[in-house]
Design an enzyme around this catalytic site. Structure first.
Site, PDB file in Angstrom:
ATOM      1  N   HIS A 114       0.827  -1.219   0.000  1.00 33.50           N
ATOM      2  CA  HIS A 114       0.000   0.000   0.000  1.00 33.50           C
ATOM      3  C   HIS A 114       0.858   1.266   0.000  1.00 33.50           C
ATOM      4  O   HIS A 114       0.424   2.313   0.483  1.00 33.50           O
ATOM      5  CB  HIS A 114      -0.997   0.004   1.162  1.00 33.50           C
ATOM      6  CG  HIS A 114      -2.119  -0.989   0.966  1.00 33.50           C
ATOM      7  ND1 HIS A 114      -3.368  -0.613   0.579  1.00 33.50           N
ATOM      8  CD2 HIS A 114      -2.146  -2.348   1.078  1.00 33.50           C
ATOM      9  CE1 HIS A 114      -4.141  -1.707   0.467  1.00 33.50           C
ATOM     10  NE2 HIS A 114      -3.402  -2.775   0.769  1.00 33.50           N
ATOM     11  N   THR A 115       2.056   1.158  -0.538  1.00 36.33           N
ATOM     12  CA  THR A 115       2.903   2.358  -0.656  1.00 36.33           C
ATOM     13  C   THR A 115       2.650   3.074  -1.979  1.00 36.33           C
ATOM     14  O   THR A 115       2.911   4.264  -2.094  1.00 36.33           O
ATOM     15  CB  THR A 115       4.397   1.985  -0.603  1.00 36.33           C
ATOM     16  OG1 THR A 115       4.649   0.971  -1.582  1.00 36.33           O
ATOM     17  CG2 THR A 115       4.801   1.470   0.764  1.00 36.33           C
ATOM     18  N   ASP A 172       0.830  -2.916  -9.892  1.00 37.13           N
ATOM     19  CA  ASP A 172       0.503  -4.128 -10.651  1.00 37.13           C
ATOM     20  C   ASP A 172       0.784  -3.951 -12.143  1.00 37.13           C
ATOM     21  O   ASP A 172       1.446  -4.785 -12.770  1.00 37.13           O
ATOM     22  CB  ASP A 172      -0.974  -4.499 -10.452  1.00 37.13           C
ATOM     23  CG  ASP A 172      -1.342  -4.618  -8.982  1.00 37.13           C
ATOM     24  OD1 ASP A 172      -0.423  -4.730  -8.159  1.00 37.13           O
ATOM     25  OD2 ASP A 172      -2.537  -4.586  -8.668  1.00 37.13           O
TER      26      ASP A 172
HETATM   27  C1  GLA Z   1      -3.268  -4.088  -4.884  1.00 33.42           C
HETATM   28  C2  GLA Z   1      -3.260  -2.833  -5.749  1.00 33.42           C
HETATM   29  C3  GLA Z   1      -1.862  -2.226  -5.837  1.00 33.42           C
HETATM   30  C4  GLA Z   1      -1.275  -2.025  -4.446  1.00 33.42           C
HETATM   31  C5  GLA Z   1      -1.417  -3.298  -3.603  1.00 33.42           C
HETATM   32  C6  GLA Z   1      -1.012  -3.088  -2.168  1.00 33.42           C
HETATM   33  O1  GLA Z   1      -2.498  -5.092  -5.497  1.00 33.42           O
HETATM   34  O2  GLA Z   1      -3.727  -3.139  -7.036  1.00 33.42           O
HETATM   35  O3  GLA Z   1      -1.889  -1.007  -6.546  1.00 33.42           O
HETATM   36  O4  GLA Z   1      -1.851  -0.908  -3.813  1.00 33.42           O
HETATM   37  O5  GLA Z   1      -2.748  -3.786  -3.617  1.00 33.42           O
HETATM   38  O6  GLA Z   1       0.324  -2.771  -2.070  1.00 33.42           O
END
Ligand code: GLA
Length: 381
Positions: A33-34, A172
């Site tokens: 969640h960064t 992602d």
């Molecule tokens: C999901 C989101 C990413 C990221 C992660 C947590 O995978 O799609 O953008 O925020 O959670 O790090």
């Protein structure tokens, strides 16, 4: 899978596809969640992903199919509406299609489309970014566009934020787009800036997919996003990445306790990403592992995006020989745990961990020994 995608497409539409593209799923290595907080993150593309085969079709209709469902979903280009029910998966390729116009790119004005995957869905390996990236490259193959890779990554995220409706960051799509075999992808999300970092030889990834999923998973992700933005606002910065751990402590009294803990997780996690990079550079895999496990503890206690199932797996794995560290991978609230191990960690050892988990929770996690892989690309037909 490539041959399968071509064969299925041909069976379905009566002729061969003219463009084929592929994009990998990803492991979130560290940096939880960064991304949407303007921080840094390390991920790896894996050698499982999505294949998208397409052909141009008469203008006006977009036809979408997937190897995991029967039938074709036809969407008129004049009303590219968000889909509900079992055909919800269409929102990914359709969101990419509508985003082409929003980015000023030429859209294919008629489409025959098939997606095939060998990526477990819901395992925290981001099948959604993989389908977005593969779809974008496939459409570009039809229209002849060749924007910079950074732009394609941004478009994938735009589709997810604005059409699918998940306020995700760039992790992602960035890892799926910039992955490289035997490398991690480092993202400074503010630029964003993408770099590849060599993965030390002898290090392995194992993913344990619990198949658990919080019923309100999208809402919980959005709630964390909101809490982080509120914390940044409360501390007078635009993004949490603007703050050091010391500055957060100074401003602690300005924040509700919950928002303070969310911010603490993010700000300390950004610091852990830097320490993991430094430890990787000198090949100190034990230190990397300790930081991964510390990341999980912070998810568990501060960010509260873990679950008893994920915690149990991390406990079991970190007490197992040859495991450097383990943590939840991805958004959390269910999904998968990633273990970072040496080469001696075996399938038998992984099966033992799965057995211990099954005795406790009554269902067996899937175990995947993941190889790193290349990023998204158009494939020759
Ligand atoms: C999901 C989101 C990413 C990221 C992660 C947590 O995978 O799609 O953008 O925020 O959670 O790090």
């Amino acid at each position: 899978m490539k041959d399968l995608a071509i064969a299925r497409f041909t069976e379905l539409y009566g002729h061969a596809p003219t463009v084929l593209a592929w994009a990998p799923g990803r492991i979130e290595f560290i940096g939880n969640h960064t991304d949407y907080n303007g921080g840094t993150v390390l991920g790896a593309a894996i050698d499982l992903g999505m294949w998208v085969a397409v052909a141009a079709a008469p203008a006006g209709i977009l036809r979408f199919a997937t190897d995991s469902q029967r039938g074709i979903v036809a969407v008129p280009t004049s009303a590219p509406c968000k889909q509900v029910g079992p055909q919800r998966w269409v929102n990914y390729p359709l969101g990419v299609w509508t985003s082409f116009r929003e980015f000023g790119w030429q859209q294919p004005d008629g489409l025959e489309y098939l997606a095939c995957s060998n990526l477990p869905v819901g395992a925290g390996l981001s099948s959604s970014a993989a389908i977005e990236m593969a779809s974008a490259l496939a459409y570009l193959g039809l229209t002849g566009g060749s924007p910079a890779r950074e732009k394609v990554v941004a478009l994938g995220r735009h589709a997810e934020n604005n059409f699918v409706g998940v306020p995700c960051g760039i992790l992602d799509q960035g890892v799926s787009g910039f992955g490289r075999k035997n490398h991690l992808v480092f993202i400074d999300c503010r630029g964003p800036r993408f770099e590849t970092v060599p993965m030390p030889a002898g290090a392995h990834f194992w993913v344990f997919n619990t198949h658990t999923k919080h019923a309100l998973i999208d809402g919980m992700y959005a709630a964390r996003h909101r809490e982080c933005m509120d914390a940044a606002k409360g501390l007078g910065v635009s993004l949490l990445a603007d703050l050091t751990p010391a500055q957060l402590e100074q401003g602690r009294a300005l924040l509700p306790e919950v928002n303070y803990r969310r911010a603490k997780h993010v700000i300390e996690e950004i610091d852990r990403v830097a320490r993991v990079r430094a430890a990787l550079a000198v090949g100190d895999l034990a230190a990397v592992g300790r930081l991964l496990t510390a990341s999980h503890r912070s998810s568990q206690v501060q960010f509260e995006n873990s679950t008893p199932e994920l915690d149990f797996l991390v406990e079991t794995l970190t007490a197992t020989p040859h495991v450097y560290g383990a943590r939840l991978t991805g958004g959390g609230f269910g999904g998968a745990v990633m273990a970072f191990t040496d080469a001696e960690f075996s399938a038998a050892e992984a099966a033992r961990v799965a057995d211990v988990y099954a005795r406790r929770f009554g269902s067996r996690p899937d175990v995947l020994h993941c190889e790193t892989g290349e990023g998204a690309e158009r494939l020759a037909l």
